[in-house]
Motif scaffolding. Structure first.
Motif, PDB file in Angstrom:
ATOM      1  N   PHE A  38       6.029 -15.053 -10.289  1.00 36.22           N
ATOM      2  CA  PHE A  38       6.439 -13.990  -9.370  1.00 36.22           C
ATOM      3  C   PHE A  38       6.047 -12.625  -9.928  1.00 36.22           C
ATOM      4  N   CYS A  39       6.364 -12.372 -11.207  1.00 38.04           N
ATOM      5  CA  CYS A  39       6.057 -11.079 -11.846  1.00 38.04           C
ATOM      6  C   CYS A  39       4.558 -10.861 -11.984  1.00 38.04           C
ATOM      7  N   VAL A  40       3.832 -11.898 -12.386  1.00 40.76           N
ATOM      8  CA  VAL A  40       2.387 -11.754 -12.584  1.00 40.76           C
ATOM      9  C   VAL A  40       1.686 -11.475 -11.254  1.00 40.76           C
ATOM     10  N   VAL A  41       2.084 -12.170 -10.203  1.00 44.42           N
ATOM     11  CA  VAL A  41       1.459 -11.937  -8.901  1.00 44.42           C
ATOM     12  C   VAL A  41       1.737 -10.517  -8.428  1.00 44.42           C
ATOM     13  N   ARG A  42       2.989 -10.108  -8.507  1.00 37.30           N
ATOM     14  CA  ARG A  42       3.326  -8.741  -8.064  1.00 37.30           C
ATOM     15  C   ARG A  42       2.606  -7.692  -8.895  1.00 37.30           C
ATOM     16  N   ALA A  43       2.586  -7.868 -10.195  1.00 36.69           N
ATOM     17  CA  ALA A  43       1.920  -6.888 -11.065  1.00 36.69           C
ATOM     18  C   ALA A  43       0.425  -6.831 -10.766  1.00 36.69           C
ATOM     19  N   THR A  44      -0.198  -7.977 -10.543  1.00 38.71           N
ATOM     20  CA  THR A  44      -1.628  -8.017 -10.231  1.00 38.71           C
ATOM     21  C   THR A  44      -1.907  -7.301  -8.917  1.00 38.71           C
ATOM     22  N   VAL A  45      -1.098  -7.591  -7.917  1.00 40.24           N
ATOM     23  CA  VAL A  45      -1.295  -6.946  -6.617  1.00 40.24           C
ATOM     24  C   VAL A  45      -1.085  -5.439  -6.733  1.00 40.24           C
ATOM     25  N   GLU A  46      -0.044  -5.039  -7.435  1.00 44.67           N
ATOM     26  CA  GLU A  46       0.293  -3.614  -7.523  1.00 44.67           C
ATOM     27  C   GLU A  46      -0.640  -2.839  -8.450  1.00 44.67           C
ATOM     28  N   LEU A  47      -1.010  -3.409  -9.580  1.00 42.09           N
ATOM     29  CA  LEU A  47      -1.766  -2.666 -10.580  1.00 42.09           C
ATOM     30  C   LEU A  47      -3.274  -2.829 -10.458  1.00 42.09           C
ATOM     31  N   ILE A  48      -3.737  -3.890  -9.796  1.00 46.78           N
ATOM     32  CA  ILE A  48      -5.180  -4.111  -9.681  1.00 46.78           C
ATOM     33  C   ILE A  48      -5.650  -3.989  -8.228  1.00 46.78           C
ATOM     34  N   VAL A  49      -5.007  -4.724  -7.325  1.00 43.95           N
ATOM     35  CA  VAL A  49      -5.474  -4.746  -5.935  1.00 43.95           C
ATOM     36  C   VAL A  49      -5.204  -3.417  -5.235  1.00 43.95           C
ATOM     37  N   ALA A  50      -3.955  -2.938  -5.278  1.00 45.95           N
ATOM     38  CA  ALA A  50      -3.587  -1.729  -4.528  1.00 45.95           C
ATOM     39  C   ALA A  50      -4.445  -0.512  -4.882  1.00 45.95           C
ATOM     40  N   PRO A  51      -4.684  -0.214  -6.166  1.00 48.82           N
ATOM     41  CA  PRO A  51      -5.506   0.961  -6.471  1.00 48.82           C
ATOM     42  C   PRO A  51      -6.964   0.842  -6.013  1.00 48.82           C
ATOM     43  N   MET A  52      -7.436  -0.377  -5.805  1.00 45.83           N
ATOM     44  CA  MET A  52      -8.820  -0.569  -5.385  1.00 45.83           C
ATOM     45  C   MET A  52      -8.996  -0.475  -3.872  1.00 45.83           C
ATOM     46  N   LEU A  53      -7.903  -0.499  -3.131  1.00 45.24           N
ATOM     47  CA  LEU A  53      -7.988  -0.383  -1.680  1.00 45.24           C
ATOM     48  C   LEU A  53      -8.329   1.047  -1.282  1.00 45.24           C
ATOM     49  N   THR A  54      -8.955   1.175  -0.122  1.00 40.19           N
ATOM     50  CA  THR A  54      -9.252   2.494   0.419  1.00 40.19           C
ATOM     51  C   THR A  54      -8.427   2.685   1.678  1.00 40.19           C
ATOM     52  N   PRO A  55      -7.605   3.707   1.811  1.00 38.77           N
ATOM     53  CA  PRO A  55      -7.284   4.705   0.793  1.00 38.77           C
ATOM     54  C   PRO A  55      -6.409   4.087  -0.286  1.00 38.77           C
ATOM     55  N   SER A  56      -6.648   4.483  -1.506  1.00 34.42           N
ATOM     56  CA  SER A  56      -5.983   3.896  -2.661  1.00 34.42           C
ATOM     57  C   SER A  56      -4.461   4.005  -2.563  1.00 34.42           C
ATOM     58  N   CYS A  57      -3.798   2.875  -2.650  1.00 31.69           N
ATOM     59  CA  CYS A  57      -2.337   2.762  -2.666  1.00 31.69           C
ATOM     60  C   CYS A  57      -1.657   3.331  -1.417  1.00 31.69           C
ATOM     61  N   ASN A  58      -2.410   3.714  -0.415  1.00 30.93           N
ATOM     62  CA  ASN A  58      -1.816   4.230   0.814  1.00 30.93           C
ATOM     63  C   ASN A  58      -2.195   3.389   2.024  1.00 30.93           C
ATOM     64  N   SER A  59      -2.738   2.224   1.801  1.00 28.44           N
ATOM     65  CA  SER A  59      -3.094   1.393   2.944  1.00 28.44           C
ATOM     66  C   SER A  59      -1.821   0.899   3.614  1.00 28.44           C
ATOM     67  N   ASP A  60      -1.924   0.610   4.880  1.00 29.05           N
ATOM     68  CA  ASP A  60      -0.763   0.128   5.618  1.00 29.05           C
ATOM     69  C   ASP A  60      -0.228  -1.176   5.030  1.00 29.05           C
ATOM     70  N   ALA A  61      -1.115  -2.041   4.568  1.00 28.77           N
ATOM     71  CA  ALA A  61      -0.672  -3.310   3.973  1.00 28.77           C
ATOM     72  C   ALA A  61       0.088  -3.067   2.672  1.00 28.77           C
ATOM     73  N   HIS A  62      -0.362  -2.084   1.895  1.00 26.96           N
ATOM     74  CA  HIS A  62       0.332  -1.780   0.645  1.00 26.96           C
ATOM     75  C   HIS A  62       1.713  -1.205   0.922  1.00 26.96           C
ATOM     76  N   LEU A  63       1.793  -0.297   1.877  1.00 22.72           N
ATOM     77  CA  LEU A  63       3.096   0.275   2.218  1.00 22.72           C
ATOM     78  C   LEU A  63       4.047  -0.810   2.727  1.00 22.72           C
ATOM     79  N   TRP A  64       3.540  -1.694   3.581  1.00 19.43           N
ATOM     80  CA  TRP A  64       4.348  -2.801   4.103  1.00 19.43           C
ATOM     81  C   TRP A  64       4.871  -3.655   2.950  1.00 19.43           C
ATOM     82  N   THR A  65       3.979  -4.021   2.049  1.00 13.93           N
ATOM     83  CA  THR A  65       4.342  -4.877   0.927  1.00 13.93           C
ATOM     84  C   THR A  65       5.372  -4.194   0.032  1.00 13.93           C
ATOM     85  N   ALA A  66       5.139  -2.927  -0.293  1.00 13.52           N
ATOM     86  CA  ALA A  66       6.067  -2.202  -1.161  1.00 13.52           C
ATOM     87  C   ALA A  66       7.434  -2.046  -0.508  1.00 13.52           C
TER      88      ALA A  66
END
Length: 163
Positions: A38-66
């Motif tokens: 659970f922790c590894v998946v969340r950390a990977t999504v938050e620390l690796i996937v989210a910053p690589m999205l455009t716009p970085s960390c502000n995508s609708d999917a990231h906001l929904w997930t957070a």
């Protein structure tokens, strides 16, 4: 304005991953391996996937997930806190076991969408396979959550019947 809220949610998630999740091993009935996954998946999504999205960390999917993560964790930790203060109480455990099965699949769906969005944006087509396999990893964690929920409510029913 939205970017500010995204940053607050991101900081909450980082704090949770670094401090709170490993501590929950003692509070939950989940196996340490399940908590680690659970922790590894969340950390990977938050620390690796989210910053690589455009716009970085502000995508609708990231906001929904957070939002799903934050809502679920805020309720879960509040229930742990109340349970520690009021041993034997069941009201907040009922809330915890009612909310978890609702927000966990919503958050996991957001994670899966974030991975699929990253695959689309970066043209990393192998990530589509990762996103498609997301339910395979989700299933055992959700099954464990539902089993713990069932055990709690079965014990509660037994307690009520014997009273």
């Amino acid at each position: 304005m939205l970017a500010g809220w995204a940053r607050v949610l991101q900081l909450f998630v980082h704090q949770h991953q670094a401090i709170a999740s490993p501590i929950t091993v003692g509070f939950t009935r989940s196996s340490p391996l399940a908590v680690l996954v659970f922790c590894v998946v969340r950390a990977t999504v938050e620390l690796i996937v989210a910053p690589m999205l455009t716009p970085s960390c502000n995508s609708d999917a990231h906001l929904w997930t957070a939002v799903c993560w934050s809502l679920g964790d805020a309720i879960r930790f509040f229930c742990f806190f109340v349970d520690a203060i009021v041993p034997g109480g069941t009201v907040f455990k009922r809330v915890r076991y009612a909310v978890g099965p609702l927000v966990f699949p919503l958050g996991a769906t957001g994670e899966m969408i974030m991975v699929a969005k990253l695959a689309h944006q970066r043209k990393w087509y192998g990530l589509y396979l990762v996103a498609a396999l997301w339910p395979v990893g989700f299933y055992p964690l959700y099954k464990s959550l539902l089993a713990n929920r069932r055990k709690f409510f079965d014990r509660l029913d037994d307690k009520i019947k014997t009273s």
